[in-house]
Scaffold this motif. Structure first.
Motif, PDB file in Angstrom:
ATOM      1  N   LYS A  95       6.601  -4.862 -13.244  1.00  0.00           N
ATOM      2  CA  LYS A  95       6.016  -3.522 -13.195  1.00  0.00           C
ATOM      3  C   LYS A  95       7.072  -2.489 -12.829  1.00  0.00           C
ATOM      4  CE  LYS A  95       2.223  -0.805 -11.293  1.00  0.00           C
ATOM      5  NZ  LYS A  95       1.037  -0.775 -10.396  1.00  0.00           N
ATOM      6  N   ARG A  96       7.951  -2.833 -11.878  1.00  0.00           N
ATOM      7  CA  ARG A  96       8.976  -1.891 -11.483  1.00  0.00           C
ATOM      8  C   ARG A  96       9.940  -1.591 -12.632  1.00  0.00           C
ATOM      9  NH1 ARG A  96      13.351   0.014 -10.665  1.00  0.00           N
ATOM     10  NH2 ARG A  96      13.975   1.208  -8.842  1.00  0.00           N
ATOM     11  N   VAL A  99       8.146   0.820 -15.040  1.00  0.00           N
ATOM     12  CA  VAL A  99       7.632   2.081 -14.489  1.00  0.00           C
ATOM     13  C   VAL A  99       8.758   2.956 -13.963  1.00  0.00           C
ATOM     14  CG1 VAL A  99       6.230   3.106 -12.656  1.00  0.00           C
ATOM     15  CG2 VAL A  99       5.369   1.151 -13.930  1.00  0.00           C
ATOM     16  N   GLY A 211      -5.802  -3.965  -4.865  1.00  0.00           N
ATOM     17  CA  GLY A 211      -5.138  -2.855  -5.527  1.00  0.00           C
ATOM     18  C   GLY A 211      -5.444  -1.522  -4.863  1.00  0.00           C
ATOM     19  N   GLN A 215      -2.720   0.917  -3.202  1.00  0.00           N
ATOM     20  CA  GLN A 215      -2.572   2.314  -3.615  1.00  0.00           C
ATOM     21  C   GLN A 215      -2.632   3.256  -2.420  1.00  0.00           C
ATOM     22  OE1 GLN A 215      -1.838   3.493  -6.636  1.00  0.00           O
ATOM     23  NE2 GLN A 215      -1.793   1.439  -7.548  1.00  0.00           N
ATOM     24  N   ARG A 217      -1.389   2.510   0.340  1.00  0.00           N
ATOM     25  CA  ARG A 217      -0.212   2.124   1.131  1.00  0.00           C
ATOM     26  C   ARG A 217      -0.586   1.410   2.420  1.00  0.00           C
ATOM     27  NH1 ARG A 217       4.456   3.700  -0.649  1.00  0.00           N
ATOM     28  NH2 ARG A 217       5.437   3.467   1.393  1.00  0.00           N
ATOM     29  N   THR A 252      -0.968  -4.723  -9.413  1.00  0.00           N
ATOM     30  CA  THR A 252      -1.777  -3.689  -8.765  1.00  0.00           C
ATOM     31  C   THR A 252      -0.984  -2.850  -7.774  1.00  0.00           C
ATOM     32  OG1 THR A 252      -2.476  -5.073  -6.879  1.00  0.00           O
ATOM     33  CG2 THR A 252      -3.787  -5.213  -8.917  1.00  0.00           C
ATOM     34  N   PRO A 254       1.616  -0.241  -6.313  1.00  0.00           N
ATOM     35  CA  PRO A 254       2.284   0.949  -6.854  1.00  0.00           C
ATOM     36  C   PRO A 254       3.801   0.865  -6.723  1.00  0.00           C
ATOM     37  CG  PRO A 254       1.298   1.443  -4.723  1.00  0.00           C
ATOM     38  CD  PRO A 254       0.830   0.066  -5.092  1.00  0.00           C
ATOM     39  N   VAL A 255       4.483   1.321  -7.745  1.00  0.00           N
ATOM     40  CA  VAL A 255       5.945   1.296  -7.769  1.00  0.00           C
ATOM     41  C   VAL A 255       6.525   2.546  -7.123  1.00  0.00           C
ATOM     42  CG1 VAL A 255       7.954   1.323  -9.300  1.00  0.00           C
ATOM     43  CG2 VAL A 255       6.047  -0.212  -9.770  1.00  0.00           C
ATOM     44  N   ARG A 257       5.538   6.375  -5.029  1.00  0.00           N
ATOM     45  CA  ARG A 257       4.498   7.025  -4.232  1.00  0.00           C
ATOM     46  C   ARG A 257       3.758   8.055  -5.057  1.00  0.00           C
ATOM     47  NH1 ARG A 257       6.437   8.333   1.947  1.00  0.00           N
ATOM     48  NH2 ARG A 257       6.879   6.201   2.573  1.00  0.00           N
ATOM     49  N   SER A 258       2.457   8.119  -4.852  1.00  0.00           N
ATOM     50  CA  SER A 258       1.662   9.158  -5.514  1.00  0.00           C
ATOM     51  C   SER A 258       1.897  10.489  -4.826  1.00  0.00           C
ATOM     52  CB  SER A 258       0.176   8.796  -5.440  1.00  0.00           C
ATOM     53  OG  SER A 258      -0.259   8.779  -4.087  1.00  0.00           O
ATOM     54  N   GLY A 269       7.631   3.276  -3.780  1.00  0.00           N
ATOM     55  CA  GLY A 269       6.286   2.788  -3.548  1.00  0.00           C
ATOM     56  C   GLY A 269       6.281   1.472  -2.798  1.00  0.00           C
TER      57      GLY A 269
END
Length: 434
Positions: A95-96, A99, A211, A215, A217, A252, A254-255, A257-258, A269
Motif C-alpha cells: 500500500k505504501r 500511495v 481499519g 484511520q 490513528r 486498511t 493509512p499511509v 495522515r489525513s 501515516g
C-alpha cells in the motif's frame, strides 16, 4: 514517436527519500534473511540426523483451544499464524509503494508489475509443461515456483558482497512485494476449499473496526491486536488461508495522515509506524520459525536426493525457479522496454536484469507454503516439494552470484556514483537535480 517512458530510464535511482527508505528495509531484510538461512539449515540438518524423529514429532505438537477449532500442530501455527504477520507487513509495504512511494507514478510502477506477472506466468507454465502427463494431482503444484523470497534473496546479496546498484535492489524488492500480492491472491482463489461465506462475511466486521481504528490513528495494542486476531480467526474458519487476513489488515492502515489528523506535513501515516514496529518481528522471528518447521525434510543421502529429482513435480519446481523465473522476469522487462521505447539507466545492462531475475528464483518461504497447501495429506510428495524448492533456490542463488560477480566492477562504479556527496549536505549528488 516518443512516449513518457522514453524520457524515463528504466531502473533509475528514483528519489532520495525513497532511496533512504529502501536502504533501511533492505538492511532489515538482510538480517532476517540470514536468520532464515540459519533456521532452514538447522531444520535440514536435524531432519537428516539419527534424531530426525524428534524433529518431526516437534512439528506435530498440538496446542490451542479446541473449542475454537484452533488445536493445531506447531507447523500449522507457523504457516497460518506467524506468516499472517509476514503478510501484514507485505500489505503495509504494498500500500505504501502505490500511495506514497515512487511507484505511485504509473511509469515507474509498470516495470516491476509486468516483471512480477512474467515471473509468475512463465514458471507456472514450465511446471505445467513438465507435469502435463504426470497425473495423481501433480498439477495442483503449478503455483509453487511462482514466488520470490526477498529476505532470502537479500541475504544472498549480503553473502556475495555484490555492489548491486540501489535501483536494482529497489526493483527486486518491489517485484517481490507485487509477487507476494499475486501469490496471496493465488492462495485465496486456487487453494481455498469448502468456503464458508458466513464466516467470511463476519470477518468484515472486525476488519472494518480495525481499519476505522487505524484511520483514527489509534495505536493501543489492547484494541488493535484483538480486532486483528478475531479477523484472522474468522478468515481461518471461512476456509480461506489465514495469511490472507494479514494482507487485508495491512491494506486498511493509512499511509499518510489525513487533513483531520494534521495533514501530510505533520508526519507519515500509521503504516510506517506499524512497519517499523512489526517488520523486525516478521523478519527476525515469524519467517525464520516458519522456515524451521517447513524446511526439515529427510533427504536419504545422495541417492535419495537424485530419486526425488526424478519426480516430475520436484523437477518442475526446480526448472520453474531456475529457468522460468529468469525467462519470465527478464523477458517481461525487455518487452516492456521495447513496447514503451524506454531504455535502461546508464551503466546497467540486461545481464544485470537477468541476475536479479535469477535472484527472483529464490522462492523459499511462500513456495514452501503453497507446496504444503497443494499437497496436504501427501507426505511423500510434500517432501519432494521441499527438496525441489531447496534445490531450485540454491541453484538460482549460485547462478545469480556468478552473474553478479561478472558485473561487480561496473556495479562498484555505480555504487560510488550513488554515494558521492561533493557538497557534503548529506544527500548524494545523484539525487539532486539542478
Amino acid at each position: 514517436m516518443t512516449t513518457p517512458f522514453s524520457r524515463l530510464p528504466l531502473l533509475s535511482p528514483g528519489s532520495w527519500p525513497e532511496a533512504r527508505r529502501i536502504t533501511t528495509i533492505l538492511r532489515k531484510e538482510t538480517v532476517g534473511g540470514i536468520l532464515l538461512l540459519l533456521a532452514a539449515a538447522l531444520a535440514l540438518i536435524w531432519a537428516n540426523t539419527p534424531w530426525s524423529e524428534a524433529y518431526h514429532s516437534l512439528r506435530e505438537v498440538t496446542v490451542g483451544p479446541a473449542a475454537l477449532h484452533l488445536d493445531l500442530p506447531l507447523s500449522v501455527w507457523a504457516a497460518d499464524g506467524l506468516l499472517a504477520v509476514f503478510f501484514f507487513v507485505v500489505g503495509l509495504e504494498l500500500k505504501r509503494e502505490f500511495v506514497a512511494g515512487d511507484l505511485r507514478d504509473p511509469h515507474r510502477a509498470a516495470l516491476p508489475i509486468m516483471a512480477a506477472i512474467g515471473g509468475m506466468a512463465v514458471p507456472a507454465l514450465v511446471f505445467v509443461l513438465i507435469n502435463w502427463r504426470t497425473g495423481d494431482g501433480a498439477l495442483n503444484g503449478w503455483a509453487i515456483p511462482t514466488a520470490t523470497d526477498i529476505a532470502f534473496a537479500v541475504a544472498i546479496l549480503a553473502v556475495v558482497s555484490s555492489h548491486l546498484p540501489l535501483a536494482l535492489r529497489t526493483f527486486l524488492l518491489t517485484l517481490a512485494v507485487v509477487d507476494d500480492l499475486l501469490a496471496v491472491t493465488v492462495i485465496a482463489v486456487f487453494y481455498t476449499d469448502d468456503l464458508n461465506f458466513t464466516y467470511l462475511a463476519l470477518a468484515l466486521l472486525p476488519l472494518a473496526a480495525f481499519g476505522f481504528a487505524a484511520q483514527k490513528r489509534i495505536r493501543s495494542w489492547w484494541i488493535l491486536i484483538p480486532l486483528a486476531a478475531v479477523t484472522w480467526w474468522l478468515v481461518h474458519e471461512s476456509g480461506v488461508h489465514a495469511t490472507v487476513a494479514g494482507v487485508l489488515l495491512g491494506f486498511t492502515v493509512p499511509v499518510v495522515r489525513s487533513a483531520a489528523a494534521g495533514g501530510p506535513e505533520a508526519g507519515p501515516g500509521l503504516a510506517e509506524h506499524f512497519e517499523h514496529r512489526i517488520r523486525p518481528f516478521s523478519a527476525g522471528v515469524a519467517v525464520p520459525v516458519f522456515a524451521f518447521f517447513a524446511a526439515g525434510v529427510t533427504v536419504g543421502g545422495l541417492s535419495g536426493f537424485l530419486d526425488t529429482l526424478g519426480d516430475p513435480v520436484a523437477l518442475g519446481i526446480v526448472a520453474g525457479l531456475v529457468i522460468g523465473k529468469v525467462v519470465g522476469i527478464t523477458g517481461a522487462s525487455y518487452l516492456t522496454a521495447k513496447f514503451t521505447k524506454a531504455r535502461l539507466d546508464d551503466g546497467l545492462t540486461w545481464l544485470d536484469v537477468a541476475a536479479v531475475a535469477l535472484l527472483g528464483g529464490i522462492g523459499f518461504t511462500v513456495s514452501l507454503l503453497i507446496g504444503e497447501l497443494a499437497f496436504a495429506g501427501d507426505p511423500l510428495r510434500s517432501d519432494h516439494v521441499k527438496i525441489g524448492v531447496l534445490a531450485g533456490t540454491i541453484i538460482a542463488a549460485v547462478l545469480a552470484a556468478i552473474a553478479l560477480r561478472i558485473r561487480n566492477r561496473a556495479h562498484r562504479v555505480l555504487a560510488e556514483r550513488e554515494t558521492r556527496d561533493d557538497d557534503h549536505d548529506g544527500i548524494p549528488d545523484i539525487y539532486q537535480h539542478p
